[in-house]
Design an enzyme around this catalytic site. Structure first.
Site, mmCIF file in Angstrom:
data_model
loop_
_atom_site.group_PDB
_atom_site.id
_atom_site.type_symbol
_atom_site.label_atom_id
_atom_site.label_comp_id
_atom_site.label_asym_id
_atom_site.label_seq_id
_atom_site.Cartn_x
_atom_site.Cartn_y
_atom_site.Cartn_z
ATOM 1 N N LEU A 60 0.822 -1.220 0.000
ATOM 2 C CA LEU A 60 0.000 0.000 0.000
ATOM 3 C C LEU A 60 0.856 1.270 0.000
ATOM 4 O O LEU A 60 1.873 1.351 0.683
ATOM 5 C CB LEU A 60 -0.919 0.001 1.222
ATOM 6 C CG LEU A 60 -1.877 -1.194 1.303
ATOM 7 C CD1 LEU A 60 -2.765 -1.073 2.543
ATOM 8 C CD2 LEU A 60 -2.737 -1.315 0.049
ATOM 9 N N HIS A 119 -3.411 4.235 -2.567
ATOM 10 C CA HIS A 119 -4.395 3.365 -1.912
ATOM 11 C C HIS A 119 -5.035 4.087 -0.720
ATOM 12 O O HIS A 119 -6.248 3.999 -0.501
ATOM 13 C CB HIS A 119 -3.717 2.103 -1.377
ATOM 14 C CG HIS A 119 -3.082 1.227 -2.418
ATOM 15 N ND1 HIS A 119 -1.728 1.023 -2.487
ATOM 16 C CD2 HIS A 119 -3.616 0.496 -3.433
ATOM 17 C CE1 HIS A 119 -1.445 0.184 -3.475
ATOM 18 N NE2 HIS A 119 -2.570 -0.136 -4.083
ATOM 19 N N GLN A 146 -4.729 -12.393 -12.807
ATOM 20 C CA GLN A 146 -4.527 -11.232 -13.679
ATOM 21 C C GLN A 146 -3.071 -11.057 -14.098
ATOM 22 O O GLN A 146 -2.717 -10.051 -14.704
ATOM 23 C CB GLN A 146 -5.085 -9.965 -13.031
ATOM 24 C CG GLN A 146 -4.333 -9.467 -11.830
ATOM 25 C CD GLN A 146 -5.118 -8.382 -11.096
ATOM 26 O OE1 GLN A 146 -6.183 -8.630 -10.538
ATOM 27 N NE2 GLN A 146 -4.612 -7.166 -11.112
ATOM 28 N N SER A 161 2.620 0.340 -6.789
ATOM 29 C CA SER A 161 3.364 -0.672 -6.029
ATOM 30 C C SER A 161 4.565 -1.147 -6.827
ATOM 31 O O SER A 161 5.546 -1.620 -6.257
ATOM 32 C CB SER A 161 2.451 -1.855 -5.716
ATOM 33 O OG SER A 161 1.299 -1.418 -5.030
HETATM 34 P P1 AMP Z 1 -3.500 -2.245 -6.893
HETATM 35 O O1 AMP Z 1 -3.126 -2.584 -5.474
HETATM 36 O O2 AMP Z 1 -2.362 -1.737 -7.706
HETATM 37 O O3 AMP Z 1 -4.295 -3.331 -7.554
HETATM 38 O O4 AMP Z 1 -4.471 -1.008 -6.797
HETATM 39 C C1 AMP Z 1 -5.598 -1.035 -5.959
HETATM 40 C C2 AMP Z 1 -6.421 0.187 -6.226
HETATM 41 O O5 AMP Z 1 -5.643 1.358 -5.962
HETATM 42 C C3 AMP Z 1 -6.880 0.293 -7.690
HETATM 43 O O6 AMP Z 1 -8.206 0.788 -7.724
HETATM 44 C C4 AMP Z 1 -5.894 1.287 -8.263
HETATM 45 O O7 AMP Z 1 -6.414 1.995 -9.361
HETATM 46 C C5 AMP Z 1 -5.684 2.212 -7.081
HETATM 47 N N1 AMP Z 1 -4.430 2.947 -7.222
HETATM 48 C C6 AMP Z 1 -3.210 2.441 -7.502
HETATM 49 N N2 AMP Z 1 -2.300 3.431 -7.612
HETATM 50 C C7 AMP Z 1 -2.966 4.594 -7.407
HETATM 51 C C8 AMP Z 1 -2.590 5.977 -7.396
HETATM 52 N N3 AMP Z 1 -1.343 6.367 -7.617
HETATM 53 N N4 AMP Z 1 -3.542 6.897 -7.134
HETATM 54 C C9 AMP Z 1 -4.832 6.513 -6.906
HETATM 55 N N5 AMP Z 1 -5.242 5.230 -6.909
HETATM 56 C C10 AMP Z 1 -4.334 4.281 -7.145
#
Ligand code: AMP
Length: 283
Positions: free
Chosen positions: A37, A41, A65, A191
């Site tokens: 995170l 997030h 995925q 991440s």
């Molecule tokens: P992930 O853990 O990468 O699957 O992302 C989980 C959620 O966080 C998804 O809805 C992503 O679009 C969102 N997310 C990831 N990076 C960002 C960011 N830099 N700004 C806003 N939301 C993000």
């Protein structure tokens, strides 16, 4: 000390925890994540806290995925730090199933979407990706039955796809998108940024810079084709191997020929070394 969220790792534990949270007509928000995170997030969690009385965050690195040659094994896993961050935000419940709980032996069901999932962007370069995302998000929605769910605009096509499945399957979940959170130099938080060497990290802001330049040129009336070609050149010269950089309709994600076809969204995916990054901006 902030109170640690409840943690559920099995479906019966999840059900029990949700029954507790739903008492007295609480509204429940879900923020799906793959962990590791960062502030992007956390911005989703904060938005969820403002809109709902109870917040559930899922942490599940979804093998479905990732293609076999992708980074499922290497994907950063930072459970302790994640939990501390979620505790500090006052998250109520963390749903953290293992792969066998999510995909038990014999699992054979997939949610397949068309529309935004077949617009020739991420789907063209990661053909396995949306089948994995939609199936896991569909499962997360039916497992947690949230009133609302929050996703980042960072993954713009994904946001459109999950909005679609929530509507198409009558899941009763209101999907809300939140703006991309960036580092000070403009790089979208991800991440996967931990994979970047110091040199690659220094080069990476070219993605956002090129998109912003292109957006500015388009607003000033420049031709779309020439503008996107200039963005592609800048990104390539910046050290990236480009998958795509395109101007699309911000809702349908259909290709556009002119600003008048808008509202527009500019989307990029490119690799630096072995790390693939994506970003997008509105025009
Ligand atoms: P992930 O853990 O990468 O699957 O992302 C989980 C959620 O966080 C998804 O809805 C992503 O679009 C969102 N997310 C990831 N990076 C960002 C960011 N830099 N700004 C806003 N939301 C993000």
């Amino acid at each position: 000390m902030p109170r640690s969220p409840l943690i559920a790792r099995t479906l019966p534990a999840l059900r029990r925890a949700l029954e507790g949270l739903r008492a007295r007509k609480a509204t429940v928000a879900l923020v799906p994540t793959m962990g590791a995170l960062h502030d992007g997030h956390i911005a989703l969690v904060r938005l969820a806290k403002r809109r709902a009385s109870r917040v559930v965050v899922s942490i599940f690195v979804n093998p479905a995925q990732f293609a076999p040659n992708e980074d499922f094994g290497a994907y950063p896993r930072t459970w302790k730090a994640d939990l501390a961050k979620l505790a500090a935000e006052g998250v109520d419940l963390v749903w953290n199933p293992d792969v066998k709980t999510m995909y038990p032996e014999g699992f054979a069901t997939k949610i397949l979407t068309e529309g935004p999932a077949t617009t020739g962007l991420e789907d063209r370069f990661r053909p396995h990706f949306f089948g994995g995302v939609t199936t896991v998000v569909g499962k997360l929605f039916t497992q947690t039955r949230p009133d609302m769910a929050f996703f980042g605009e960072k993954d713009f096509q994904q946001l459109k796809v999950v909005t679609r499945i929530a509507r198409d399957l009558d899941l009763g979940v209101k999907v809300t998108g939140a703006p991309t959170v960036r580092e000070r130099d403009g790089l979208a938080m991800s991440s996967r940024n931990v994979y970047l060497s110091a040199e690659q990290r220094a080069a990476a802001p070219v993605l956002y810079r090129s998109l912003k330049d292109a957006a500015r040129r388009l607003k000033a009336g420049d031709d779309i084709k020439a503008t996107m070609k200039a963005a592609a050149d800048a990104i390539t010269e910046g050290g990236f191997a480009l998958d795509y950089v395109e101007a699309r309709h911000a809702e349908s994600l259909a290709p556009v020929a002119s600003l008048k076809d808008g509202p527009l969204r500019l989307l990029v995916a490119a690799k630096i070394g072995n790390t693939r990054l994506i970003d997008n901006v509105g025009v």
